[in-house]
Design an enzyme around this catalytic site. Sequence first.
Site, PDB file in Angstrom:
ATOM      1  N   TRP A  69      36.831  38.175  46.554  1.00 42.27           N
ATOM      2  CA  TRP A  69      38.223  38.593  46.714  1.00 42.27           C
ATOM      3  C   TRP A  69      38.399  38.810  48.204  1.00 42.27           C
ATOM      4  CZ3 TRP A  69      42.888  38.751  45.232  1.00 42.27           C
ATOM      5  CH2 TRP A  69      43.774  39.735  45.673  1.00 42.27           C
ATOM      6  N   GLU A 118      56.464  51.376  34.706  1.00 42.00           N
ATOM      7  CA  GLU A 118      55.298  50.635  34.225  1.00 42.00           C
ATOM      8  C   GLU A 118      55.734  49.290  33.627  1.00 42.00           C
ATOM      9  OE1 GLU A 118      52.286  50.685  34.653  1.00 42.00           O
ATOM     10  OE2 GLU A 118      51.365  49.592  32.992  1.00 42.00           O
ATOM     11  N   HIS A 132      73.053  54.767  42.836  1.00 39.97           N
ATOM     12  CA  HIS A 132      72.859  55.008  44.263  1.00 39.97           C
ATOM     13  C   HIS A 132      72.317  53.769  44.963  1.00 39.97           C
ATOM     14  CE1 HIS A 132      73.759  59.197  43.544  1.00 39.97           C
ATOM     15  NE2 HIS A 132      72.824  59.235  42.601  1.00 39.97           N
ATOM     16  N   GLU A 160      53.764  41.798  37.895  1.00 39.96           N
ATOM     17  CA  GLU A 160      52.401  41.372  38.233  1.00 39.96           C
ATOM     18  C   GLU A 160      51.955  40.145  37.451  1.00 39.96           C
ATOM     19  OE1 GLU A 160      49.172  44.201  37.628  1.00 39.96           O
ATOM     20  OE2 GLU A 160      50.274  45.160  36.020  1.00 39.96           O
ATOM     21  N   ARG A 184      36.965  40.740  39.056  1.00 36.93           N
ATOM     22  CA  ARG A 184      36.832  41.471  40.313  1.00 36.93           C
ATOM     23  C   ARG A 184      37.288  40.645  41.508  1.00 36.93           C
ATOM     24  NH1 ARG A 184      33.602  45.885  39.775  1.00 36.93           N
ATOM     25  NH2 ARG A 184      33.179  45.923  41.994  1.00 36.93           N
ATOM     26  N   CYS A 242      34.851  42.327  45.256  1.00 38.62           N
ATOM     27  CA  CYS A 242      34.092  41.145  44.914  1.00 38.62           C
ATOM     28  C   CYS A 242      33.167  41.477  43.762  1.00 38.62           C
ATOM     29  CB  CYS A 242      33.222  40.691  46.087  1.00 38.62           C
ATOM     30  SG  CYS A 242      34.136  40.413  47.598  1.00 38.62           S
ATOM     31  N   LYS A 281      54.382  45.720  34.995  1.00 35.49           N
ATOM     32  CA  LYS A 281      53.737  44.704  34.152  1.00 35.49           C
ATOM     33  C   LYS A 281      54.443  43.366  34.334  1.00 35.49           C
ATOM     34  CE  LYS A 281      50.609  46.044  33.416  1.00 35.49           C
ATOM     35  NZ  LYS A 281      50.242  47.365  33.750  1.00 35.49           N
ATOM     36  N   LYS A 317      41.228  43.294  40.212  1.00 39.06           N
ATOM     37  CA  LYS A 317      41.279  44.491  39.391  1.00 39.06           C
ATOM     38  C   LYS A 317      40.907  45.745  40.174  1.00 39.06           C
ATOM     39  CE  LYS A 317      40.878  46.116  34.776  1.00 39.06           C
ATOM     40  NZ  LYS A 317      42.326  46.177  34.588  1.00 39.06           N
ATOM     41  N   ASN A 332      29.708  43.207  48.849  1.00 37.61           N
ATOM     42  CA  ASN A 332      30.977  43.702  48.328  1.00 37.61           C
ATOM     43  C   ASN A 332      31.333  44.947  49.109  1.00 37.61           C
ATOM     44  OD1 ASN A 332      33.182  44.392  46.738  1.00 37.61           O
ATOM     45  ND2 ASN A 332      31.931  45.373  45.159  1.00 37.61           N
ATOM     46  N   GLY A 333      32.434  44.867  49.882  1.00 35.85           N
ATOM     47  CA  GLY A 333      32.834  46.009  50.698  1.00 35.85           C
ATOM     48  C   GLY A 333      33.364  45.512  52.024  1.00 35.85           C
TER      49      GLY A 333
END
Lengths: 595, 391
Positions: free
Chosen positions: A72, A468, A491, A475, A27, A2, A472, A590, A98-99
């Site tokens: 969040w 990567e 495979h 997401e 955040r 948050c 990208k 993030k 926040n937590g």
Amino acid sequence: MCGIVGYIGARKAPPVLLNCLGKLEYRGYDSCGIAVAAGDGLTVFKDAVRVHALVRALPEISGSTGIGHTRWATHGEPSKVNAHPHADCKGRIAIVHNGTITNFHQLRERLTRTGHTLLSQTDTEVLPHLIEEYYQGDFVKAVARALADIEGAYTMIAIMAGEDNLVAARKDSPLIIGVGDRENFIASDVPALLDYTGRVIYLEDDDLAVVSAGGVAITNQGEPVAREENKITWSVTDARKGGYEHFMLKEIHEQPRVIRDTLTGYIAAEEPAAELIGTADDRLEEIVILASGTSYHAALTGKYIIEGLDKIRVRTELASEFIYSGYAAAGSLGIVITQSGETLDALKAARRLREQGSRIIAITNVVGSTMSRLADKVIYTQAGPEISVAATKTFIAQLIALYWLAIPYARVDAGRLDDLVMELRSLPGKVQQVLDNEAAIAAEAPRLAGCENAFYVGRGINYPVALEGALKLKEISYIHAEGYSSGEMKHGPYALLGEDKPVVAVVAPDSTYQAVITSIKEIKARKSPVLALVPEGDETIADLADAVITVPATDPLFSPVVNTVALQLLAYYVAKERGCPVDFPRHLAKTLTVE
Amino acid sequence: MKQAIILAAGEGQRLRPFTVNRPKAMLDIAGKPILRFVVEALAESGIREICLVVGYQKEHVYDYMGSGEAFGVNIEYVTQATQLGTAHALLQARDVAADEFLVLPGDNLIAAATLADFVTAGPDAVLVKRVADPRRYGVVGVSGDEVSEIVEKPEEAGGNLVNTGIYAFNKDIFTFIGDVLDIPDALNAMIGGGRVIKAIETEATWLDAVYPWDIISLNSAVLGTIAARQGGTIESGVTIKGQVAIGEGTVIRPGTCIYGPAVIGAGCDIGPSVCILPATSIGDNVCIASFTEVRNSVIGGDVTIGPGGIIADSVIARGGRIEGRFTAASGRSEVLINGEGPSGNVGAIIGEDVSIQSGVSVRPGAIIGNGCQIQMSRVISGRLPDRSLVY
């Protein structure tokens, strides 16, 4: 995860709080709210909306002391009742937090038994009620007593009607105080405050700060402590879009400068880590690189870089896995890569590694972050704040840090070493060439935009690049994308190939070249269209693939840099084509300060 | 006057190869883009609300200027999708224009003194300057202190006062633009309609680069005004004379001589025993190896130059990799653009991202396009198109 803010001074608090919150949306952004104290009253206004929507709905609230939150969700779905701030029974005390409070079930039960009414499903709501329970005329003492009952992470700010202080506490998530002139600010991160002040104090774990308009008093475990004031040299420009439609594209375009700045810092410095890596005769046995998400892909690339150049065995581990069962022999070297320096998994993994007797080098972008204080040595990336949820420039800066770490200890002849340093210095120019080719990359976006599944393949040092690239794409465009070593496609994944499943192939002119060509032929035989990333001058692949994106030729060791930038642009234009909210993808936030 | 609208959308075709990847306004002179000189002149004049009209390769403007805080201004961007003319560019800013505003070209180099008398003049006004050869420009006919007409690039100049492209307008200008594409045409229409337009003359800096070699003369003109500054590390046995600005993180190695005026960017590695003579600008992250001499030249960022080279009166754009024993000696140019050539001596004109192997010589005035690759020991003359391979 948050963002929290606080303000105390002479200005009208609501616009200040909401402006700060807007800059913290990276955040988390599923709900937001503010609490403002005026005289003997306290007003809470919140909803499950983005900050700009709350601004539009904002009623007239007077008062020049307040707190704010952008959320969040971790406990309880995004909703108005679950949004912060949370208040006590009488509506005189409010909290932003926040937590994660791990013992909130017990506390909730206890509070309900003693007659408190808790409205939400959040862990946070126990806090204001605990403070209410302990309040006997001294707000600060009540907060301190309440926090003593809490287990878990509790970075928070408390406000109470009729008090001329805010009380802030830090545990496991970052919190800073912005020092102003007869006013003070509190926030989770620096960009939130840069419109108002460049003077900040970073709080440490277990710090309790009493913040008034005229001053800041900090205690730790009841003892007064002095925390030095820092001057922020980067400007608020860094937190604005400067012409671009999205932060992500702006940040992609910052990469030549980020590489230059990062290198300039390193070149001026002493050897990066001589005392940790050992001497030519007394080499390290093993390096363990720990990271999560995009940083993990930097870690994997780092394995190829360090093993290839330095001939030291490298193991990469996901930080989120290492925390449960990871093991490294005492005397190993750990490299922990975390953009924010606050990722909880990375912090826990680093602590575990240290307990087992390893020394730790941190690669992080945030000066003063928890990780930077925990490590034996810190290598900072000079990427500036990254707002887009999808990491771009910080990943590239992490790669540069890994090259810089590896090159001085390379077991190669002196001529090759000179070439490597020159090639490293040429990377800003080569990345600029990729950016100048943006239109050609954007033109290939429709090949992926209409599909719901895609594969990215690469091999050798470009295998992490494929991972990567796929990350990208998934997401920000919500296309299901899988990254594979092209050697592993046979495979299993070949069973999935077909006309509607395009494959992006990363080709490098190194020892993997022939193998990747063979893979492309096999993929084509299974009807998947192939979009290949090739170095300039290659004339073979264009005949095999459906389309090619050309990147500047470079030493294969550095090809992940130019290839990744091209794949960032590809993902961006695919997401744009699909109309996705590029900077704020659904369900993501993030810095992950939760497990 | 609180607002300025800067037109920075144009390409500058005659400045190719330098403008293939960036707009003319973003060409570096004395270590910074032309547009930055304009923005800094405005900030110094107290005009901090800036609207930038961008178009061609606009990302380069975004990347450098950002939201303006770094320069003490607030920047808002509008886009001109196709570059049809200056009036058309200005029209794109209609919705963000204040009641009164300045209009400036983003690709002409000015100083704060250039605007000194103009910012207080108020609309409608045009800034004019007396030049020796007005045929490249719009010549402004003046009676008293009023403009009578503007004639673009006349065969026979009626006078030597030319239009700097700097104007003060109020919002009425938009009603005169209509289908007109260029501002001088709109001005002539205004004059025809009986409006009075003041002509205000400046004697201060106003420089325009039309052809690639103009960058060299602009650079030396501007370098005369820089302040000395020493960042980075100057090792022992380095001689620095005159005005020299050196950026952060740069290393100047022993035996190197730098005679100012000169600007050296951040993160460079110069020397040992390199000679940098007036008037030279060097970008960020440039490496110059031992026994190379650079004189009166502009070298872009991220360029690497090997040992034993001679570079005089030359421009090397960013990103090039040039090996040892490179010679770009100065002389009468053999190359003309549109029938025009430089008035004095010139060395090499080299585009972005070239790769030049050791022992290459370039004839005076030769133009090497972007991304050219040249093998060992070649002699280059004339014009090499972009991405040429010379075996």
